[in-house]
Design a protein around this motif. Structure first.
Motif, mmCIF file in Angstrom:
data_model
loop_
_atom_site.group_PDB
_atom_site.id
_atom_site.type_symbol
_atom_site.label_atom_id
_atom_site.label_comp_id
_atom_site.label_asym_id
_atom_site.label_seq_id
_atom_site.Cartn_x
_atom_site.Cartn_y
_atom_site.Cartn_z
ATOM 1 N N PHE A 186 -37.170 -26.231 -18.456
ATOM 2 C CA PHE A 186 -36.125 -25.390 -19.040
ATOM 3 C C PHE A 186 -36.789 -24.138 -19.618
ATOM 4 O O PHE A 186 -37.695 -24.244 -20.450
ATOM 5 C CB PHE A 186 -35.370 -26.133 -20.139
ATOM 6 N N SER A 187 -36.351 -22.977 -19.148
ATOM 7 C CA SER A 187 -36.953 -21.715 -19.565
ATOM 8 C C SER A 187 -36.059 -20.988 -20.552
ATOM 9 O O SER A 187 -34.830 -21.031 -20.457
ATOM 10 C CB SER A 187 -37.189 -20.805 -18.343
ATOM 11 N N ILE A 188 -36.714 -20.313 -21.507
ATOM 12 C CA ILE A 188 -35.970 -19.498 -22.465
ATOM 13 C C ILE A 188 -35.523 -18.210 -21.787
ATOM 14 O O ILE A 188 -36.291 -17.562 -21.091
ATOM 15 C CB ILE A 188 -36.845 -19.155 -23.686
ATOM 16 N N ARG A 189 -34.268 -17.842 -21.999
ATOM 17 C CA ARG A 189 -33.762 -16.588 -21.461
ATOM 18 C C ARG A 189 -33.130 -15.777 -22.594
ATOM 19 O O ARG A 189 -32.096 -16.181 -23.138
ATOM 20 C CB ARG A 189 -32.709 -16.878 -20.401
ATOM 21 N N PRO A 190 -33.731 -14.660 -23.005
ATOM 22 C CA PRO A 190 -33.084 -13.802 -24.014
ATOM 23 C C PRO A 190 -31.769 -13.252 -23.465
ATOM 24 O O PRO A 190 -31.697 -12.835 -22.307
ATOM 25 C CB PRO A 190 -34.106 -12.682 -24.249
ATOM 26 N N VAL A 191 -30.731 -13.269 -24.272
ATOM 27 C CA VAL A 191 -29.429 -12.764 -23.851
ATOM 28 C C VAL A 191 -28.844 -11.896 -24.963
ATOM 29 O O VAL A 191 -29.253 -11.980 -26.122
ATOM 30 C CB VAL A 191 -28.445 -13.919 -23.528
ATOM 31 N N GLU A 192 -27.862 -11.103 -24.566
ATOM 32 C CA GLU A 192 -27.079 -10.349 -25.549
ATOM 33 C C GLU A 192 -25.722 -11.027 -25.647
ATOM 34 O O GLU A 192 -24.947 -11.016 -24.679
ATOM 35 C CB GLU A 192 -26.918 -8.893 -25.126
#
Length: 402
Positions: free
Chosen positions: A354-360
């Protein structure tokens, strides 16, 4: 501190079930459906869990989806007291403040003494009361003597030692004294009632001209203009007391948006002081006057504040749900986590990884959060158990620093 302990416990529990780290992945960039770009997660920004660990953590994966979402009118407001819950405390008579016992911001209980006032009128009333009480006592003493005289004359008349007229005269004097006593008792009662208005208890004896100014109900002193030694008149406002168990959040809504707000409509209040918390409220009034300069009208939402966390003049954000819906890319609200002050989601790249994904992140509505940038439609996102993955990641980073 409590949250940190929870993170450590969760992280240590799941670290024991994570897979060994594979070789680091090269960084790549992909285009997302919202027109932005995001970076593929590096090894340091990914978490690996065995299927057993995922089951224990309750990890559930849901694809990001474009669905109709309720649109909100969002305006900025401030916390204000409810008009009917504000008392302006004034003295009943002219006098000099001997002592001021509270200051702005103090919480007070109903009946608590706010100040001591030496009142000229109360002093005069106390003197009149004492004088009237002494006169009443004098009449009662005379009455006792007159009753003995009446009884003596009655016996003399019975044995023929005194004329009948002497008995009748003494009886008339007794009746006159009775009237005087009733009149004096009425005067004493009237003065006593006037003294009670000043908070003076005449039963204590020798009432003092110093009166206590008390709080009419429990609340917070929001303004004071009382100073020790100051001479004040009956119309002078000494304290403003507000009951803040319920408050208004008032905002100015532009004329073009007034049609989207109605009295009785629910609204959600958020404050920077309490990130992530929503305070339910309801629109209680919409001003009939539009400011000709700003072309806006005041809208008030009433919020329960029994715990006193909402302070006067705090800035707040009010969100009014509207009847309009718009298709937007969104994920379950629990999927969005905050790491180092940034909104992120966990995207599944493989059954274990599971990868971290920065989002707005945009607005949250009906349990879903709008994603403005950083994610594509259909990408598998951890919708439940994201907090457990966050705990593993933070504990691992903490161990690397040590």
């Amino acid at each position: 501190m409590k949250r940190t302990v929870i993170l450590l416990v969760c992280g240590l529990a799941f670290l024991s079930c994570t897979r060994p780290k594979p070789a680091a992945l090269p960084e790549t960039k992909t285009q997302n459906a919202n027109g932005g770009r995001h970076e593929a997660a590096s090894e340091g920004n990914a978490v690996e869990l065995t299927p057993e660990a995922q089951q224990r953590a309750g990890v559930t994966v849901t694809p990001a989806a474009v669905i109709p979402m309720t649109q909100y009118l969002q305006v900025t407001g401030s916390v204000q007291p409810v008009d009917s819950s504000v008392a302006h405390v004034r003295p009943l008579a002219r006098g000099r403040l001997q002592e001021v016992l509270v200051k702005a911001g103090d919480r007070v209980a109903s009946g608590q003494v706010l100040a001591q006032l030496d009142t000229i009128e109360a002093g005069e009333l106390a003197a009149q009361y004492n004088s009237a009480l002494s006169e009443l006592q004098r009449f009662k003493i005379q009455m006792a003597a007159q009753q003995r005289q009446v009884e003596r004359n009655r016996r003399l008349v019975e044995i023929g030692a005194a004329p009948q007229k002497d008995y009748e005269f003494s009886l008339a004097e007794e009746q006159a004294l009775e009237e005087k006593i009733r009149g004096q008792e009425s005067a004493v009662s009237g003065l006593s009632a006037r003294l009670r208005r000043f908070g003076i208890n005449q039963a204590e004896g020798n009432p003092s001209p110093v009166t206590a100014i008390r709080a009419p109900f429990s609340g917070v002193i929001i303004r004071t203009s009382a100073a020790h030694g100051e001479v004040v008149d009956p119309g002078a406002e000494l304290f403003s007391l507000a009951d803040l168990s319920s408050v208004y959040v008032q905002a100015q809504v532009y004329e073009k948006d007034l049609g989207r707000v109605r009295a009785g409509q629910p609204a959600s209040i958020t404050l920077d002081s309490y990130p992530g918390e929503h305070f339910p409220s309801r629109v209680v009034s919409i001003s009939d006057l539009v400011d000709p300069q700003t072309r806006s009208a005041a809208v008030r939402c009433q919020v329960s504040n029994s715990d006193g966390r909402l302070k006067l003049d705090m800035l707040a954000m009010i969100r009014f749900p509207t009847s309009t819906k718009r298709a937007a890319l969104s994920v379950p609200a629990d999927a969005v986590q905050t790491i180092e002050g940034k909104s992120v989601v966990f995207v599944r790249g493989s059954p274990y990884r599971f990868s971290i994904r920065p989002v707005e992140a945009g607005l949250t509505s009906e349990g879903r959060t709008e994603i403005l940038r950083g994610l594509n439609e259909g990408e598998p996102v951890v919708s439940k158990g994201a907090f457990a993955l966050k705990s593993v990641l933070l504990v691992r980073k903490l161990g690397e620093k040590e």
